[in-house]
Structure formats: C-alpha cells, structure tokens
Design a protein around this motif. Structure first.
Motif, PDB file in Angstrom:
ATOM      1  N   VAL A  32      -7.670   1.460 -12.418  1.00 27.68           N
ATOM      2  CA  VAL A  32      -6.994   0.491 -11.554  1.00 27.68           C
ATOM      3  C   VAL A  32      -6.131   1.198 -10.508  1.00 27.68           C
ATOM      4  O   VAL A  32      -5.589   2.276 -10.760  1.00 27.68           O
ATOM      5  N   LEU A  33      -6.030   0.591  -9.331  1.00 26.06           N
ATOM      6  CA  LEU A  33      -5.162   1.076  -8.265  1.00 26.06           C
ATOM      7  C   LEU A  33      -4.225  -0.059  -7.887  1.00 26.06           C
ATOM      8  O   LEU A  33      -4.683  -1.154  -7.538  1.00 26.06           O
ATOM      9  N   ILE A  34      -2.909   0.192  -7.980  1.00 29.49           N
ATOM     10  CA  ILE A  34      -1.904  -0.809  -7.634  1.00 29.49           C
ATOM     11  C   ILE A  34      -1.040  -0.230  -6.523  1.00 29.49           C
ATOM     12  O   ILE A  34      -0.522   0.885  -6.653  1.00 29.49           O
ATOM     13  N   CYS A  35      -0.870  -1.002  -5.432  1.00 33.79           N
ATOM     14  CA  CYS A  35      -0.076  -0.534  -4.291  1.00 33.79           C
ATOM     15  C   CYS A  35       1.006  -1.551  -3.939  1.00 33.79           C
ATOM     16  O   CYS A  35       0.746  -2.752  -3.885  1.00 33.79           O
ATOM     17  N   ASP A  36       2.210  -1.030  -3.699  1.00 35.86           N
ATOM     18  CA  ASP A  36       3.350  -1.830  -3.257  1.00 35.86           C
ATOM     19  C   ASP A  36       3.988  -1.086  -2.086  1.00 35.86           C
ATOM     20  O   ASP A  36       3.723   0.095  -1.870  1.00 35.86           O
ATOM     21  N   SER A  37       4.840  -1.749  -1.335  1.00 37.14           N
ATOM     22  CA  SER A  37       5.453  -1.170  -0.145  1.00 37.14           C
ATOM     23  C   SER A  37       6.133   0.163  -0.456  1.00 37.14           C
ATOM     24  O   SER A  37       6.948   0.253  -1.389  1.00 37.14           O
ATOM     25  N   LYS A  38       5.837   1.176   0.340  1.00 38.62           N
ATOM     26  CA  LYS A  38       6.452   2.492   0.161  1.00 38.62           C
ATOM     27  C   LYS A  38       7.937   2.489   0.480  1.00 38.62           C
ATOM     28  O   LYS A  38       8.644   3.437   0.154  1.00 38.62           O
ATOM     29  N   GLN A  39       8.428   1.431   1.099  1.00 36.79           N
ATOM     30  CA  GLN A  39       9.858   1.329   1.412  1.00 36.79           C
ATOM     31  C   GLN A  39      10.708   1.047   0.178  1.00 36.79           C
ATOM     32  O   GLN A  39      11.903   1.313   0.176  1.00 36.79           O
ATOM     33  N   LEU A  40      10.095   0.510  -0.855  1.00 38.01           N
ATOM     34  CA  LEU A  40      10.833   0.158  -2.066  1.00 38.01           C
ATOM     35  C   LEU A  40      10.951   1.373  -2.988  1.00 38.01           C
ATOM     36  O   LEU A  40      10.083   2.243  -2.974  1.00 38.01           O
ATOM     37  N   PRO A  41      11.998   1.444  -3.811  1.00 32.84           N
ATOM     38  CA  PRO A  41      12.179   2.607  -4.689  1.00 32.84           C
ATOM     39  C   PRO A  41      10.987   2.854  -5.620  1.00 32.84           C
ATOM     40  O   PRO A  41      10.701   3.986  -5.980  1.00 32.84           O
ATOM     41  N   TRP A  42      10.282   1.822  -6.004  1.00 38.84           N
ATOM     42  CA  TRP A  42       9.109   1.947  -6.867  1.00 38.84           C
ATOM     43  C   TRP A  42       7.808   1.909  -6.061  1.00 38.84           C
ATOM     44  O   TRP A  42       6.728   1.902  -6.619  1.00 38.84           O
ATOM     45  N   GLY A  43       7.942   1.869  -4.739  1.00 41.67           N
ATOM     46  CA  GLY A  43       6.776   1.685  -3.879  1.00 41.67           C
ATOM     47  C   GLY A  43       5.805   2.850  -3.902  1.00 41.67           C
ATOM     48  O   GLY A  43       6.098   3.936  -4.373  1.00 41.67           O
ATOM     49  N   GLY A  44       4.623   2.575  -3.376  1.00 40.82           N
ATOM     50  CA  GLY A  44       3.548   3.549  -3.331  1.00 40.82           C
ATOM     51  C   GLY A  44       2.337   3.022  -4.071  1.00 40.82           C
ATOM     52  O   GLY A  44       2.270   1.847  -4.437  1.00 40.82           O
ATOM     53  N   CYS A  45       1.382   3.909  -4.297  1.00 37.96           N
ATOM     54  CA  CYS A  45       0.159   3.545  -5.014  1.00 37.96           C
ATOM     55  C   CYS A  45       0.121   4.262  -6.353  1.00 37.96           C
ATOM     56  O   CYS A  45       0.489   5.430  -6.448  1.00 37.96           O
TER      57      CYS A  45
END
Length: 135
Positions: A32-45
C-alpha cells in the motif's frame, strides 16, 4: 461473499469500539502507498504495512482526531470520500475542525492499495502552531 470497496471504507470509519489493529492492517495491500500533505508533521508518502504503522504513529504524536465521512462516490474504480476531521493538537491543545477528502484505490484482491489524503492544511497547521508570545 466479496465485500464491496464502498462497504470496506464505510465500515472502516463507522463509529465503534477502539480500532482492532490486526483488522485494520488486513484492509491494506502489503505494498500500500498512503500520501498526505508534506506540509504536515506526519506528511509525505508511506509504503507498505510498516509505512501504515509509521504514518499512524506520527499522526498520534501530533493530533488526537476523529473522522466522519459524509459522502462517498465510486468514480473510475476508485472511492472518493468527503467529510471532516476534528480534534486537537497535542502540543498546543488547540482544537481543529477541518474538511477532508480521501481517494482510495483497491487492488485485484479488494485490498486498499493507494490512499491520497487531502485536508484543509492551513487550518491544521494553525492548530499545530504554538501561540506567539505577546510583545
């Protein structure tokens, strides 16, 4: 009987007792690949089941949040979900209530293979930002 992808997402976010971690992991494909905004502390893929754990751990270090999905659509073989997330930032105690959207892709085994998370990032960043001292 095979569970539909809409039902999988609906059940994943339905109100219930605390998450059964093993059950949660069974929803995801091993790659699985999960991506969230890189601006957030937990962000990235994040890739793989270990990546799911890393993402959830990083989020849990920053926020305590609830998610309510209000609309879900099956479009082009993907689930598009809209709703809101509310809670508080752990470091600042500030509350947030933001709109979110998520896009889920499923593999041939009906496992979640890709998740894209979209949220009102500026509002989340404001909740995470410490108050400035008064001049």
């Amino acid at each position: 009987m095979k569970t539909s992808s809409l039902e999988i997402i609906r059940n994943f976010f339905s109100p219930r007792q605390p998450q059964d971690v093993a059950r949660t992991y069974r929803l995801f494909a091993e790659d699985v690949l999960i991506c969230d905004s890189k601006q957030l502390p937990w962000g990235g893929c994040y890739r793989g089941l270990q990546g799911v754990g890393n993402l959830l751990s990083r989020m849990a270090q920053s926020i305590l949040a609830e998610v309510q999905l209000e609309k879900m659509y099956l479009l082009g073989g993907q689930i598009h979900a809209e709703g809101r997330s509310w809670g508080r930032a752990l470091a600042t105690g500030k509350r947030f209530d933001v709109r979110i959207a998520q896009r889920y892709t499923f593999n041939e085994n009906n496992k979640i293979s890709h998740v894209e998370i979209f949220s009102a990032t500026p509002a989340l960043l404001e909740a995470l930002r410490p108050n400035r001292p008064a001049p």
